[in-house]
Design an enzyme around this catalytic site. Structure first.
Site, PDB file in Angstrom:
ATOM      1  CG  HIS A 262      17.740-112.030  41.738  1.00  0.00           C
ATOM      2  ND1 HIS A 262      16.476-111.585  42.045  1.00  0.00           N
ATOM      3  CD2 HIS A 262      17.722-113.369  41.933  1.00  0.00           C
ATOM      4  CE1 HIS A 262      15.726-112.620  42.395  1.00  0.00           C
ATOM      5  NE2 HIS A 262      16.459-113.713  42.344  1.00  0.00           N
ATOM      6  CG  ASP A 264      17.845-116.472  44.528  1.00  0.00           C
ATOM      7  OD1 ASP A 264      16.664-116.206  44.290  1.00  0.00           O
ATOM      8  OD2 ASP A 264      18.685-116.731  43.647  1.00  0.00           O
ATOM      9  CG  ASP A 374      14.402-116.017  40.196  1.00  0.00           C
ATOM     10  OD1 ASP A 374      14.259-116.596  39.109  1.00  0.00           O
ATOM     11  OD2 ASP A 374      15.053-116.495  41.135  1.00  0.00           O
ATOM     12  CG  HIS A 578      11.777-116.247  44.485  1.00  0.00           C
ATOM     13  ND1 HIS A 578      11.985-114.897  44.653  1.00  0.00           N
ATOM     14  CD2 HIS A 578      12.906-116.719  43.919  1.00  0.00           C
ATOM     15  CE1 HIS A 578      13.169-114.572  44.192  1.00  0.00           C
ATOM     16  NE2 HIS A 578      13.751-115.662  43.752  1.00  0.00           N
TER      17      HIS A 578
END
Length: 998
Positions: A262, A264, A374, A578
């Site tokens: 994951h 970001d 997330d 996000h």
């Protein structure tokens, strides 16, 4: 042998950490190191390889915050290593407990071929599986000295979060760069022992299986000579063979381990650094795919693939081949993993259309499901948007972070506001960065809510955020747990395979209806106002630019700017990530976002002006109003003010110590302190303000959350409130009342007026905000009896209780809306409109005059992490209070509030598409993505009821109208075209897409 289980476990763990793991590498031989420090931003790989290098050595410090340092390492493989597996171990100063949050590197061969990343959990570089001895070694490392912002005591204010304010100190120290022998048998022993001891810790103390495992571990360690681990590892492994071979129970939970990282797309690093994090991780994962034929890796976000294509084509070529081989799996189908609450409905559709288009064009595949592990809550509009775009399933994990209420399902139908359902899975492991530890695997089986009717769950497996993704250690654990007594069965496979099996296993799961509200991170509806304002402005201008460019293209031969609009949409979609749109990134990210929004606005304004000019309309002073609010009452056209029929005469006057705004429809009284003491709907004579109370009341709260500064506002903030009701300077300025107020180190100027409809009180605020750790609200106590609030969401609205009967309702003490929220009772309501601020709260209040509701806009915050000066500075906020409103009024006013008319001169332009039923809104008009020249019309039912409408089309040359899915694929059937219009029957909150062929 002793029988004390605790002693055995303690012995095993110490031997494992202090003797076995260090013995995986033997005979370290130092290599020569040189470095080149890049002055400024990163340089192309070719320049890094050709740069001038200066000698350096182990022990020297390197790397100022955000710098790039290129290292060259060279030497040769010792002759004694012949026939052995050889690797380089390079420790640039890593902390193994912080993968993804510190220095990282990407290793290249001298010809520029990417090899793999270097990071805290993978400090090795492959050299040879079967060395000849004497081989010449030369490798280059592009190393990023990213500062550690999440330290062991996290969330402290830091200036390291922007290159403009970061320190000049060198942050890291080289610890070792050695060529070594990789001892494969020791590596296998490490994971035999590790998996078994972790499994034993999860079994009951009285379990026979636990006792057998611990006895075998004791025997194993008795066979290992700690002074010759490599020479005795095989003997130690032999003692564990039987306990590792014992198969899992038939009822064992089945855990799908999906290789994942994951990443970001911005957070505690800028966007440019994410490009390199993706390149590093992807390089490592392709290398691991080549080494392990069972491994499957999945990566979301078309943007991240696009970065590779543009910035690291040598990495992208390897990824593309791995995708073709079915081993590297694109997932999620979106341009980015966006915030799943704040973007508009059209933005969500474009996230999918741009994401799926990229995957289709580059790889010939489309994703089957949405992957948003997330994001900070999920709007109830999403199920329809996902299913309507062709998705079969949805995955998230974030709701497991709830502060109060444990979500009751892991596999379930999620039903949206319109009744659409999507098959949904929450990994019960409660993480999207699984290491496949014994504790995590046991937790997944233990917590799985549907264990009585199903046995499958998913575990995204790998270090995220540049921490390297899946490791060979994780795969070693997975293989041992594939069929192991006492453990869930772990299988390596793609998310698509998992969901296909899960759907067959549980064809009729339980249902959760409505939004997935996260009981955490509630402040993300408000933090970093400029970023949110830029997003709202960009969404508005994109719709306007597409509208006018479409009208001009179909009627005046205007050259529709496909490429430019695609580019601008993708930039806005990226900024909806996000950790950007919610306001939770470092200062550097938000500074660049604001700069990007300014450039986007300038370019979109240019498209609007050019398209209107092609239609004979010039923006500026004039008798026309160019209006792009697509509702029947404010049609998509350039029309005269008189024709619009909306203007109502209003006036402002002083009446003693009170100031009055009035029209034929509403009357507002403002006292000498700038508070609204009366707000009357003159059509009914109904007073909206609770008797004796004051609206337009600024309230200031202490705002120091339990942990996540930029993310959270915790319930205790409600206990610390200061009403800003001291003296203010109030004056008349034409038809407006101006209120000037100072508080703390801040000041605010408000301009209150009635808009052209005569019903909407507009409040334009300019705030010089200089507070720390404070939360600013604007309150209106309204004399409305209501148990719930209606809040606009994407393509509709949702109901929210304003009482606290249950813990679920109490946890929603701060929530969000798109453009409006509405407090209403039968026959009367008050709508609250925002232009850029999504957060709000409504609470029931009891007084001597009855039961009312205190409605409050959330205006500004002042957190200190990760941006120590978040939101400080000047802000302009526009708010509205609409008296005597219902859903239809709120919806109409909300569109008009976000899309104010523009003065213009020239020719009147008839609407290109209008709805005969005002409940059905034409929300977007564009030319088709396939560049056929077809017109795309998006519309939705806005009031939550069934609706029939005629869509009138003023499109030259129209020969056929058909319905498509939301991303313009397929042909869902022709619609009868009669006198230039098509008839539609819409379900409550239905979103539809029409293709008009010419």
């Amino acid at each position: 042998m002793h029988e004390n289980q605790a002693l055995t476990i303690g012995r095993v763990k110490r031997v494992l950490d202090e003797r076995l793991r260090p013995a995986v590498y033997s005979y370290p031989h130092p290599l020569t190191i040189a470095r080149h420090v890049v002055d400024g931003e990163p340089i192309p790989v070719s320049e890094g390889l050709a740069a001038e290098y200066a000698p350096t050595e182990v022990g020297q410090r390197w790397g100022r915050a955000w710098d790039t340092t290129w290292f060259r390492i060279d030497g040769e493989v010792p002759e004694a290593f012949a026939g052995r597996r050889v690797e380089i171990v390079a420790d640039l100063g890593f902390d193994i407990n912080m993968p993804g949050f510190q220095c990282e590197g990407l290793v290249y061969l001298a010809d520029g071929t990417p090899v793999r990343s270097l990071n805290p959990r993978a400090q090795w570089i492959p050299v040879s599986k079967d060395a000849d001895g004497g081989e010449r070694l030369e490798y280059f490392i592009e190393a990023a000295s990213n500062p550690v912002l999440l330290d062991y005591h996290p969330f402290l204010p830091t200036e390291q979060g922007d290159v403009l304010t970061a320190s000049q100190d060198e942050l890291y120290r080289i610890r070792r760069v050695d060529v070594c022998v990789f001892e494969g048998e020791v590596f296998e022993l490490v994971h035999d022992v590790e998996v078994l001891v972790q499994l034993a810790e999860q079994l009951p103390e009285e379990s026979a299986r636990r006792a057998q495992i611990l006895r075998a571990l004791d025997r194993s360690l008795n066979r290992v000579n700690l002074q010759d681990v490599a020479g005795t590892a095989a003997a130690g492994r032999a003692e564990l063979r039987d306990v590792l071979a014992s198969p899992a129970e038939p009822s064992a939970h089945r855990l799908t381990a999906v290789g994942h990282a994951h990443i970001d797309s911005a957070w505690l690093w800028p966007l440019r650094e994410t490009v390199r994090k993706v390149a590093r991780t992807s390089s490592s994962m392709v290398t691991l795919l080549e080494e392990d034929e069972d491994f499957v890796y999945a990566m979301s976000s078309a943007q991240q693939y696009d970065w590779l294509k543009r910035e690291r084509p040598e990495v992208f070529a390897r990824v593309k081949q791995a995708v073709a081989d079915g081993r590297f799996v694109p997932i999620g189908g979106m341009w980015i993993e966006p915030d799943a609450v704040l973007p508009s409905g059209e933005s969500f559709i474009r996230q999918i259309s741009h994401g799926q288009r990229f995957f289709r064009d580059e790889f010939g595949v489309e994703c089957k499901g949405a992957w948003l592990p997330d994001s900070f809550g999920y709007t109830g509009a999403l199920p329809q948007l996902l299913v309507g775009s062709g998705f079969e399933w949805f995955l998230t994990q974030k709701i497991s972070w709830n502060q109060v209420n444990r979500f009751p399902h892991h596999t379930f139908w999620w039903e949206g506001i319109d009744g659409t359902r999507v098959f949904t899975h929450f990994p019960p492991m409660d993480t999207y960065n699984s290491q496949l530890s014994g504790e995590e695997v046991a937790r997944a089986a233990r917590q799985f809510k549907e264990k009585s009717v199903a046995k499958s769950s998913l575990a995204p497996t790998g270090w995220g955020d540049g921490g390297g993704g899946t490791t060979r250690e994780m795969l070693a654990r997975a293989k041992r747990m594939a069929d192991l007594e006492g453990s869930p069965q772990v299988v390596l496979e793609s998310p698509n395979d998992f969901f296909e099996r899960a759907m067959a296993e549980l064809p009729s799961p339980d249902v959760w209806r409505g939004e997935l509200y996260l009981e955490l991170h509630r402040a993300t509806f408000t933090t970093q106002h400029h970023t949110k304002q830029g997003n709202r402005q960009s969404q508005r201008l994109l719709l306007e630019a597409e509208l006018w460019a479409s009208v001009a293209a179909t009627r005046a031969g205007f050259d529709y700017p496909y490429d430019e609009l695609d580019e601008l949409w993708r930039e806005v979609l990226l900024l909806q990530f996000h950790d950007i749109l919610p306001g939770t990134s470092i200062a550097w990210v938000h500074r660049e976002a604001e700069e990007s929004y300014a450039r986007i606005a300038e370019r979109l304004e240019g498209i609007v002006s050019e398209a209107l000019a092609a239609l004979g309309v010039t923006l500026g002073e004039g008798p026309l109003v160019v209006n792009a609010a697509p509702v029947a009452e404010l049609s998509v056209a350039a029309a005269s003010v008189a024709d619009a029929g909306a203007a109502v005469a209003s006036e402002a006057k002083a009446d003693g110590e009170t100031f009055v705004l009035s029209s034929d429809l509403a009357r507002v009284e403002i006292d000498g302190a700038g508070h609204v003491v009366s707000l009357v709907d003159l059509r009914t004579g109904r007073e909206a303000i609770v008797e004796g109370e004051r609206g337009n009341l600024l309230q200031l709260h202490q705002d120091f959350p339990n942990m996540w500064d930029a993310w959270d506002v915790d319930a205790h903030y409600l206990d610390m409130r200061e009403d800003l009701d001291g003296p203010a300077e109030v004056s008349l300025d034409g038809a407006s009342v101006v209120v000037r107020r100072t508080f703390g180190a801040s000041s605010i100027v408000q301009r209150l007026a009635l808009d052209a409809t005569g019903r909407l009180l507009t409040i334009d605020c300019e705030v010089d905000w200089q507070e720390d750790e404070k939360f600013l609200k604007l309150a209106f106590p309204v004399d409305v009896f209501a148990d719930e609030v209606l809040a606009e969401t994407q393509f509709g609205y949702q109901h929210r209780a304003n009482h606290t009967n249950t813990s679920w309702e109490a946890a929603r003490f701060e929530t969000h809306a798109q453009r409006w929220f509405l407090v209403q009772e039968p026959g009367f309501g008050v709508a609250f409109l925002n232009e850029s601020s999504h957060g709000f709260d409504v609470t029931r209040v009891h007084g001597e005059h009855g039961v009312g509701n205190l409605a409050r806009f959330s205006l500004l915050r002042a957190p200190k992490f990760p941006d120590p000066r978040a939101d400080r500075g000047t802000h302009r906020l526009r708010l509205g209070v609409l008296v005597g409103a219902d859903v239809a009024d709120a919806t109409t006013a909300g569109w008009a509030f976000e899309h104010p008319g523009r003065a213009a001169s020239g020719e009147s332009v008839a609407p290109i598409a209008t709805s005969s039923n005002p409940a059905v809104i034409v929300s977007a008009i564009k030319l088709a993505d396939d560049r056929s020249g077809d017109l795309i019309v998006r519309l939705y039912e806005s009031r939550g009821g069934r609706a029939e409408t005629r869509i009138a089309l003023e499109v030259p040359g129209t020969v056929r109208v058909s319905a498509t899915d939301l991303i313009e694929r397929g042909d869902l059937g022709d619609l009868a075209l009669e006198d230039g219009a098509v008839a539609l029957t819409m379900r409550p909150f239905e979103v539809a897409t029409l293709r008009v062929r010419r």
